[in-house]
Design a protein around this motif. Structure first.
Motif, PDB file in Angstrom:
ATOM      1  N   GLU A   7       0.717  -1.195   0.278  1.00 46.00           N
ATOM      2  CA  GLU A   7       0.289   0.208   0.402  1.00 46.00           C
ATOM      3  C   GLU A   7       0.662   0.828  -0.125  1.00 46.00           C
ATOM      4  OE1 GLU A   7      -3.210   0.090  -0.689  1.00 46.00           O
ATOM      5  OE2 GLU A   7      -3.092   2.554  -0.322  1.00 46.00           O
ATOM      6  N   GLN A   8       1.821   1.382   0.455  1.00 50.17           N
ATOM      7  CA  GLN A   8       3.131   2.342   0.595  1.00 50.17           C
ATOM      8  C   GLN A   8       3.571   2.879  -0.865  1.00 50.17           C
ATOM      9  OE1 GLN A   8       5.810   2.547   4.106  1.00 50.17           O
ATOM     10  NE2 GLN A   8       4.880   1.326   5.002  1.00 50.17           N
ATOM     11  N   ILE A   9       3.612   1.280  -1.192  1.00 49.96           N
ATOM     12  CA  ILE A   9       3.986   1.498  -2.811  1.00 49.96           C
ATOM     13  C   ILE A   9       3.294   2.678  -3.433  1.00 49.96           C
ATOM     14  CG2 ILE A   9       5.196   0.282  -4.569  1.00 49.96           C
ATOM     15  CD1 ILE A   9       6.355  -1.027  -2.454  1.00 49.96           C
ATOM     16  N   SER A  10       2.143   1.634  -3.631  1.00 48.39           N
ATOM     17  CA  SER A  10       1.130   1.542  -4.414  1.00 48.39           C
ATOM     18  C   SER A  10       0.810   3.398  -4.550  1.00 48.39           C
ATOM     19  CB  SER A  10      -0.655   1.450  -3.874  1.00 48.39           C
ATOM     20  OG  SER A  10      -1.375   2.046  -4.990  1.00 48.39           O
ATOM     21  N   ALA A  11       0.865   4.287  -3.008  1.00 51.64           N
ATOM     22  CA  ALA A  11       0.988   5.396  -2.640  1.00 51.64           C
ATOM     23  C   ALA A  11       2.023   6.500  -3.171  1.00 51.64           C
ATOM     24  CB  ALA A  11       0.430   5.524  -0.986  1.00 51.64           C
ATOM     25  N   LYS A  12       3.164   5.657  -3.242  1.00 50.12           N
ATOM     26  CA  LYS A  12       4.231   6.892  -3.934  1.00 50.12           C
ATOM     27  C   LYS A  12       3.629   7.056  -5.014  1.00 50.12           C
ATOM     28  CE  LYS A  12       7.406   5.732   0.031  1.00 50.12           C
ATOM     29  NZ  LYS A  12       7.279   6.972   0.633  1.00 50.12           N
ATOM     30  N   ALA A  70      12.754 -13.866   5.100  1.00 48.31           N
ATOM     31  CA  ALA A  70      12.697 -12.568   4.387  1.00 48.31           C
ATOM     32  C   ALA A  70      11.808 -13.229   3.256  1.00 48.31           C
ATOM     33  CB  ALA A  70      13.106 -11.530   4.192  1.00 48.31           C
ATOM     34  N   ALA A  71      10.015 -12.533   3.359  1.00 48.93           N
ATOM     35  CA  ALA A  71       9.769 -13.689   1.530  1.00 48.93           C
ATOM     36  C   ALA A  71      10.081 -11.741   0.076  1.00 48.93           C
ATOM     37  CB  ALA A  71       8.558 -13.691   2.346  1.00 48.93           C
ATOM     38  N   ALA A  72       9.873 -12.743  -0.561  1.00 47.67           N
ATOM     39  CA  ALA A  72       9.957 -11.615  -1.747  1.00 47.67           C
ATOM     40  C   ALA A  72       9.021 -11.766  -2.352  1.00 47.67           C
ATOM     41  CB  ALA A  72      10.961 -11.493  -2.079  1.00 47.67           C
ATOM     42  N   TRP A  73       7.892 -10.730  -2.787  1.00 43.55           N
ATOM     43  CA  TRP A  73       6.783 -10.480  -4.025  1.00 43.55           C
ATOM     44  C   TRP A  73       6.891  -9.969  -4.858  1.00 43.55           C
ATOM     45  CZ3 TRP A  73       3.234 -13.017  -0.604  1.00 43.55           C
ATOM     46  CH2 TRP A  73       3.961 -13.296   0.379  1.00 43.55           C
ATOM     47  N   ASP A  74       6.413 -10.114  -5.976  1.00 40.83           N
ATOM     48  CA  ASP A  74       6.229  -9.380  -7.483  1.00 40.83           C
ATOM     49  C   ASP A  74       4.518  -9.097  -7.690  1.00 40.83           C
ATOM     50  OD1 ASP A  74       8.507  -9.895  -7.844  1.00 40.83           O
ATOM     51  OD2 ASP A  74       7.805 -12.033  -8.998  1.00 40.83           O
ATOM     52  N   ILE A  75       4.599  -7.033  -7.219  1.00 37.68           N
ATOM     53  CA  ILE A  75       3.313  -7.161  -7.514  1.00 37.68           C
ATOM     54  C   ILE A  75       3.118  -6.267  -8.726  1.00 37.68           C
ATOM     55  CG2 ILE A  75       4.052  -5.466  -6.051  1.00 37.68           C
ATOM     56  CD1 ILE A  75       1.074  -4.760  -5.547  1.00 37.68           C
ATOM     57  N   PRO A  76       2.399  -6.002  -9.531  1.00 31.71           N
ATOM     58  CA  PRO A  76       2.514  -5.660 -10.541  1.00 31.71           C
ATOM     59  C   PRO A  76       1.093  -4.237 -10.340  1.00 31.71           C
ATOM     60  CG  PRO A  76       0.858  -7.912 -11.533  1.00 31.71           C
ATOM     61  CD  PRO A  76       1.690  -7.410  -9.834  1.00 31.71           C
ATOM     62  N   PHE A  77       1.551  -2.979 -10.584  1.00 35.25           N
ATOM     63  CA  PHE A  77       1.004  -1.947 -10.660  1.00 35.25           C
ATOM     64  C   PHE A  77       0.009  -1.567 -12.450  1.00 35.25           C
ATOM     65  CE2 PHE A  77       3.342  -1.411  -7.319  1.00 35.25           C
ATOM     66  CZ  PHE A  77       2.372  -1.502  -6.206  1.00 35.25           C
ATOM     67  N   MET A  78      -0.985  -1.360 -12.204  1.00 36.38           N
ATOM     68  CA  MET A  78      -1.371  -1.006 -14.065  1.00 36.38           C
ATOM     69  C   MET A  78      -1.489   0.458 -13.939  1.00 36.38           C
ATOM     70  SD  MET A  78      -1.622  -4.130 -13.549  1.00 36.38           S
ATOM     71  CE  MET A  78      -3.083  -5.039 -13.111  1.00 36.38           C
ATOM     72  N   VAL A  79      -1.020   1.170 -14.479  1.00 31.57           N
ATOM     73  CA  VAL A  79      -1.013   1.968 -14.695  1.00 31.57           C
ATOM     74  C   VAL A  79      -1.879   2.607 -15.860  1.00 31.57           C
ATOM     75  CG1 VAL A  79      -0.612   5.198 -14.987  1.00 31.57           C
ATOM     76  CG2 VAL A  79       0.785   3.102 -13.355  1.00 31.57           C
ATOM     77  N   THR A 112      17.342   8.326  -8.723  1.00 31.07           N
ATOM     78  CA  THR A 112      17.895   7.653  -9.268  1.00 31.07           C
ATOM     79  C   THR A 112      18.475   6.285  -8.710  1.00 31.07           C
ATOM     80  OG1 THR A 112      19.494   8.111  -7.260  1.00 31.07           O
ATOM     81  CG2 THR A 112      20.139   8.787  -9.354  1.00 31.07           C
ATOM     82  N   ASP A 113      17.400   6.424  -7.704  1.00 30.40           N
ATOM     83  CA  ASP A 113      16.891   5.018  -7.546  1.00 30.40           C
ATOM     84  C   ASP A 113      15.388   5.109  -7.075  1.00 30.40           C
ATOM     85  OD1 ASP A 113      19.446   4.755  -6.224  1.00 30.40           O
ATOM     86  OD2 ASP A 113      18.878   5.535  -4.126  1.00 30.40           O
ATOM     87  N   TRP A 114      14.782   5.017  -8.571  1.00 30.82           N
ATOM     88  CA  TRP A 114      13.321   5.440  -8.508  1.00 30.82           C
ATOM     89  C   TRP A 114      12.650   4.192  -8.048  1.00 30.82           C
ATOM     90  CZ3 TRP A 114      10.771   2.231 -11.743  1.00 30.82           C
ATOM     91  CH2 TRP A 114      11.322   1.648 -12.695  1.00 30.82           C
ATOM     92  N   TYR A 115      13.346   2.871  -8.302  1.00 30.49           N
ATOM     93  CA  TYR A 115      13.013   1.602  -8.348  1.00 30.49           C
ATOM     94  C   TYR A 115      13.151   0.642  -7.011  1.00 30.49           C
ATOM     95  CZ  TYR A 115      18.252   1.114  -8.334  1.00 30.49           C
ATOM     96  OH  TYR A 115      19.150   1.208  -8.443  1.00 30.49           O
ATOM     97  N   GLN A 116      13.124   1.682  -6.215  1.00 30.11           N
ATOM     98  CA  GLN A 116      13.683   1.196  -4.608  1.00 30.11           C
ATOM     99  C   GLN A 116      12.399   2.223  -3.949  1.00 30.11           C
ATOM    100  OE1 GLN A 116      17.921   1.839  -3.860  1.00 30.11           O
ATOM    101  NE2 GLN A 116      17.939  -0.352  -3.523  1.00 30.11           N
ATOM    102  N   ASP A 118      11.996   4.513  -1.891  1.00 35.52           N
ATOM    103  CA  ASP A 118      12.566   4.986  -1.009  1.00 35.52           C
ATOM    104  C   ASP A 118      12.489   4.295  -0.333  1.00 35.52           C
ATOM    105  OD1 ASP A 118      12.453   7.754  -1.658  1.00 35.52           O
ATOM    106  OD2 ASP A 118      10.076   7.609  -0.801  1.00 35.52           O
ATOM    107  N   SER A 119      13.613   3.062  -0.806  1.00 36.53           N
ATOM    108  CA  SER A 119      13.848   1.727   0.204  1.00 36.53           C
ATOM    109  C   SER A 119      12.511   0.989   0.305  1.00 36.53           C
ATOM    110  CB  SER A 119      14.746   2.152   2.107  1.00 36.53           C
ATOM    111  OG  SER A 119      15.891   2.667   0.861  1.00 36.53           O
ATOM    112  N   LEU A 120      11.504   0.918   0.241  1.00 36.43           N
ATOM    113  CA  LEU A 120      10.735  -0.317   0.102  1.00 36.43           C
ATOM    114  C   LEU A 120      10.376  -1.287  -0.662  1.00 36.43           C
ATOM    115  CD1 LEU A 120       7.845   2.328   0.584  1.00 36.43           C
ATOM    116  CD2 LEU A 120       8.097   0.826   2.834  1.00 36.43           C
ATOM    117  N   ALA A 121      11.198  -1.194  -1.599  1.00 40.05           N
ATOM    118  CA  ALA A 121      10.976  -2.410  -2.776  1.00 40.05           C
ATOM    119  C   ALA A 121      12.702  -2.637  -2.718  1.00 40.05           C
ATOM    120  CB  ALA A 121       9.918  -2.183  -4.082  1.00 40.05           C
ATOM    121  N   ILE A 122      12.861  -3.620  -3.930  1.00 38.49           N
ATOM    122  CA  ILE A 122      14.390  -3.961  -3.758  1.00 38.49           C
ATOM    123  C   ILE A 122      13.961  -3.916  -5.876  1.00 38.49           C
ATOM    124  CG2 ILE A 122      14.984  -5.640  -2.740  1.00 38.49           C
ATOM    125  CD1 ILE A 122      14.069  -7.978  -4.413  1.00 38.49           C
ATOM    126  N   ASN A 123      13.582  -3.900  -6.184  1.00 34.63           N
ATOM    127  CA  ASN A 123      13.928  -3.936  -7.594  1.00 34.63           C
ATOM    128  C   ASN A 123      12.513  -3.258  -8.337  1.00 34.63           C
ATOM    129  OD1 ASN A 123      14.845  -3.025  -9.903  1.00 34.63           O
ATOM    130  ND2 ASN A 123      15.295  -5.486 -10.615  1.00 34.63           N
TER     131      ASN A 123
END
Lengths: 162, 116
Positions: A7-12, A70-79, A112-116, A118-123
């Motif tokens: 949810e935090q990533i979605s808000a960003k 640590a569990a990694a998750w992939d989430i697709p956001f559709m814009v 430069t670190d758009w893909y992270q 703000d440190s919420l994601a790894i890629n």
């Protein structure tokens, strides 16, 4: 109240898209960024951006052991970029789409670190941009997919992990 | 060329229907300006189908008078930004804005618009 990492990533994501404005160095100006409610709940407008998300999948390759693991998750956001152009416009519909999706990518890639996020994601990866044309001709536009990979405690998706 | 029936319905029939079943809405033209007019609002329109057989979903079917003052001229309607302001659910007092998504039909002085 805690907010889940997804949810935090979605808000960003919404925040970044919301700055698209010709006054801020973009070629287009968005009419707003919305996330639909169960019944939709938004008014389709020219240059409106609609953000939705798809299925969240476990990424075993990027998960790692620990206590807790640590569990990694992939989430697709559709814009979705919606275009409902004035009937009198003479500009090609594809020209408008080309400018709009490019602005969306530019906005998402802010920093430069758009893909992270703000440190919420790894890629993060923008995987595709699909064209759409409403069957009734009332709108056209594109769907852009942002695939975000993030890690959390296996037993607590509210806690981000490196 | 409209038939005699169409002309009479335009001049007498639809205004009568508007007086009986119409309700006040506001129509906002994307080119600028707004108009307070009466319209017949169908709040639960059945799903209609386009030429390809796809279901077209909209929330409201709004019938307005094809008239420069008491309605909106068909030549003025622009589905690329026109909006209507209406009561979305009977009982609500605050009108909401909806986009004019497409023309459903134009006939005999009546323009039917799909709004969402």
């Amino acid at each position: 109240m805690a907010t889940s990492i997804s949810e935090q990533i979605s808000a960003k994501l919404q925040t970044r898209l919301g700055v698209i404005d010709t006054g801020s160095g973009y070629e287009t100006t968005t009419a707003g960024v919305v996330r639909p409610t169960r019944l939709g709940g938004f008014q389709p407008k020219d240059y409106l951006i609609v953000v939705t998300q798809g299925d969240i999948a476990r990424n075993d390759e990027l998960s790692h052991p620990g206590n807790p693991p640590a569990a990694a998750w992939d989430i697709p956001f559709m814009v979705a970029g919606i275009l409902r152009t004035d009937e009198t416009t003479t500009t090609a519909s594809d020209t408008l789409k080309n400018q709009f999706w490019a602005d969306c990518v530019k906005a998402i890639n802010t920093g430069t670190d758009w893909y992270q996020w703000d440190s919420l994601a790894i890629n993060s990866t923008i995987t595709d941009v699909k064209d759409f044309q409403a069957s009734d001709g009332s709108a056209s536009g594109f769907f852009l997919t942002v695939l975000v990979t993030f890690r959390t405690d296996e037993n607590n998706p509210y806690n981000v992990r490196a | 060329m409209p038939s005699q029936f169409h002309n009479q319905f335009r001049d007498l029939g639809f205004p009568g229907l508007l007086a009986e079943f119409g309700e006040p809405i506001r129509y906002f033209l994307v080119k600028g300006g707004e108009r307070s007019i009466n319209a017949i609002v169908d709040r639960s329109p059945p799903a209609t189908y386009d030429a390809a057989g796809n279901v077209v979903l909209f929330e409201f079917a709004v019938r307005i008078y094809n008239h420069p003052k008491m309605g909106v001229l068909a030549s003025e309607v622009n589905t690329g930004g026109d909006e209507v302001e209406l009561i979305d659910e009977l009982g609500n007092s605050k009108p909401v804005r909806k986009s004019v998504m497409m023309r459903l039909r134009e006939d005999s002085g009546v323009i039917e618009l799909a709004c969402r």
